[in-house]
Scaffold this active site. Structure first.
Site, PDB file in Angstrom:
ATOM      1  N   TYR A 155      43.628  39.184  41.057  1.00 18.65           N
ATOM      2  CA  TYR A 155      43.158  38.913  39.586  1.00 18.65           C
ATOM      3  C   TYR A 155      41.100  39.380  40.387  1.00 18.65           C
ATOM      4  O   TYR A 155      40.937  39.367  40.732  1.00 18.65           O
ATOM      5  CB  TYR A 155      42.909  37.791  39.168  1.00 18.65           C
ATOM      6  CG  TYR A 155      42.199  37.538  37.963  1.00 18.65           C
ATOM      7  CD1 TYR A 155      42.921  37.821  36.691  1.00 18.65           C
ATOM      8  CD2 TYR A 155      41.045  36.917  37.874  1.00 18.65           C
ATOM      9  CE1 TYR A 155      42.425  37.928  35.232  1.00 18.65           C
ATOM     10  CE2 TYR A 155      40.373  37.316  36.294  1.00 18.65           C
ATOM     11  CZ  TYR A 155      40.881  37.179  36.052  1.00 18.65           C
ATOM     12  OH  TYR A 155      40.363  36.481  34.222  1.00 18.65           O
ATOM     13  N   GLU A 170      37.773  42.716  32.145  1.00 17.86           N
ATOM     14  CA  GLU A 170      39.590  42.065  33.071  1.00 17.86           C
ATOM     15  C   GLU A 170      40.744  42.513  33.564  1.00 17.86           C
ATOM     16  O   GLU A 170      41.268  43.332  32.731  1.00 17.86           O
ATOM     17  CB  GLU A 170      39.828  40.611  32.718  1.00 17.86           C
ATOM     18  CG  GLU A 170      41.271  40.053  33.006  1.00 17.86           C
ATOM     19  CD  GLU A 170      41.750  39.124  32.421  1.00 17.86           C
ATOM     20  OE1 GLU A 170      42.031  39.805  31.333  1.00 17.86           O
ATOM     21  OE2 GLU A 170      41.764  37.798  32.057  1.00 17.86           O
TER      22      GLU A 170
END
Ligand code: GDP
Ligand code: MN
Length: 396
Positions: A116, A204
């Site tokens: 991530y 993101e």
């Protein structure tokens, strides 16, 4: 403002952030062609909506999953056919879901590890911050709630920029060593440049993946852009997909009104963001529920007030309206004239409570009184909230 994943990948390509090859398709035929172009290995078919959690989502027709991995272009076309024109519900769309009008057909890569990576603006430090985690592919809010130690926060100095030691620190935390560390350096740097150049408030990537053959790829991306910088980002504005946005908010933005739709039934029209917040609170306190946040601003024109009124009345849930104007800069008579113009045009039938105070208030009240419009005046905010809540309850 948000964009679709396929548009995010176009930006990645422009800035040199590595991703898998893909093409957007709006029809089954286009999906087949894109599948053939991507052929060789497995193919990912991904519904394009402005919301995450697609993989675990369900279509309202019962079809499961907004992300599918298939073996052939024909299968890709078949899956695309099941997604296009259908509504996908994920934990981010709300129960009404979002209509899928495009799919991304991408080369599906094998995955060894899912990571991530995000860059956001941190309000506390007023600077960009990079958030990284080894827990990619998962709901990051869950990770933050249950194992916050697995999230790394690396603030970036806005003038110095992303430093070499920071890149190495993040790469190390993600377990990226050797050739992967140098790919990470390139990817982080390119992503940070993209973040600054395009006035993003958020990028993101979830997941950022490591493939068995040693590549580091951004497989999914969510972007947010600073609306106040859009005037200098024409290529970002060109990516705007208004069908993904609340139509009430699209209409409001065309008149430069600050509007956010909510699910209550008492609409408010207020000048000033703080007063708008207070108005929503006091409606709630009086036992009602606000249908929106609406700040017409300090220098609203009669046209803007009329437009605001029409947006409010276009919402089927609205059962009453509270106008709360504290005229400091704003001329109360301009508001009054705008209300009358809009009310006449829209044939308003629901209760309307108006509290005017401040600059030129006597003229404003006179204009309203002489208009023949059926409305209730109020002396202060509490009085106004009680009156509109009572009127809506009575009408129900
Ligand atoms: P989201 O569910 O909206 O976040 O959509 P993603 O693009 O993140 O896809 C969801 C999940 O599908 C990812 O976490 C991956 O596990 C999987 N996935 C997506 N693309 C690929 C791919 O190219 N190859 C493989 N093997 N899995 C993929
Ligand atoms: Mn994702």
């Amino acid at each position: 403002m948000n964009i679709h994943e396929y548009q995010a990948r176009e930006l990645f390509e422009k800035f040199g952030v590595a991703s898998s090859r893909g093409k957007v398709a709006g029809t089954v035929e286009e999906a087949l062609a894109a599948g053939k172009a991507a052929a060789g290995g497995k193919i990912a078919v991904k519904a394009q909506i402005h919301a995450g959690g697609r993989g675990k989502g369900t279509f309202t027709n019962g079809f499961k999953g907004g992300v599918h991995i298939v073996d052939t272009p024909e299968e890709a076309a078949e899956i695309a056919g099941k997604m296009l024109g259908q509504t996908l519900v994920t934990h981010q769309t709300g129960p009404e879901g979002k209509l899928v009008s495009k799919v991304l057909i991408a080369e599906a890569v094998d995955i060894s590890r899912e990571l991530y990576l995000a860059i956001l603006l941190d309000r506390q430090t007023s600077a960009p911050v990079i958030i990284a985690s080894t827990e990619g592919g998962m709901d990051i809010e869950e990770v933050a709630a249950h194992s916050p130690e697995k999230l790394m926060h690396e603030p970036v100095h806005p003038l110095l920029g992303l430093q070499g030691y920071q890149i190495r620190k993040i790469a190390k935390a993600l377990g990226l060593t050797g050739p992967l560390a140098s790919q990470a350096g390139k990817l982080f740097t390119a992503m940070y440049k993209l973040f600054l150049d395009r006035d993003c408030s958020q990028i993101e990537v979830n997941p950022l993946v490591v493939t068995p053959d040693g590549r580091l790829l951004a497989l999914d991306a969510k972007f947010n852009f600073d609306d106040n910088a859009l005037y200098r980002q024409p290529d970002i504005v060109a990516m705007r997909d208004k069908t993904e946005e609340d139509p009430r908010e699209v209409a409001a933005s065309e008149y430069s009104l600050n509007y956010i739709g909510l699910d209550g039934n008492i609409a408010c029209l207020v000048n000033g963001a703080g007063l708008a917040m207070a108005t929503m609170d006091i409606i709630q306190y009086a036992g009602g529920s606000p249908a929106n946040f609406l700040d017409v601003g300090g220098g609203a024109t009669q046209e803007q007030v009329a437009a605001a009124f029409k947006i409010i009345l276009g919402d089927q849930n609205v059962k009453g309206i509270l106008v709360n104007i504290f005229g400091g800069i704003m001329d109360c008579n301009v508001i009054a004239t705008g209300i009358i113009a809009a009310a006449k045009e829209t044939n308003i039938t629901i209760p309307l409570v108006v509290r005017l105070e401040g600059n030129n208030v006597a003229a404003g009240k006179k204009t309203l009184a002489e208009s023949g419009l059926s409305l209730t005046g109020a002396d202060d905010l509490a009085d106004a909230a009680q009156k509109v809540v009572a009127a809506v309850k009575k009408a129900a």
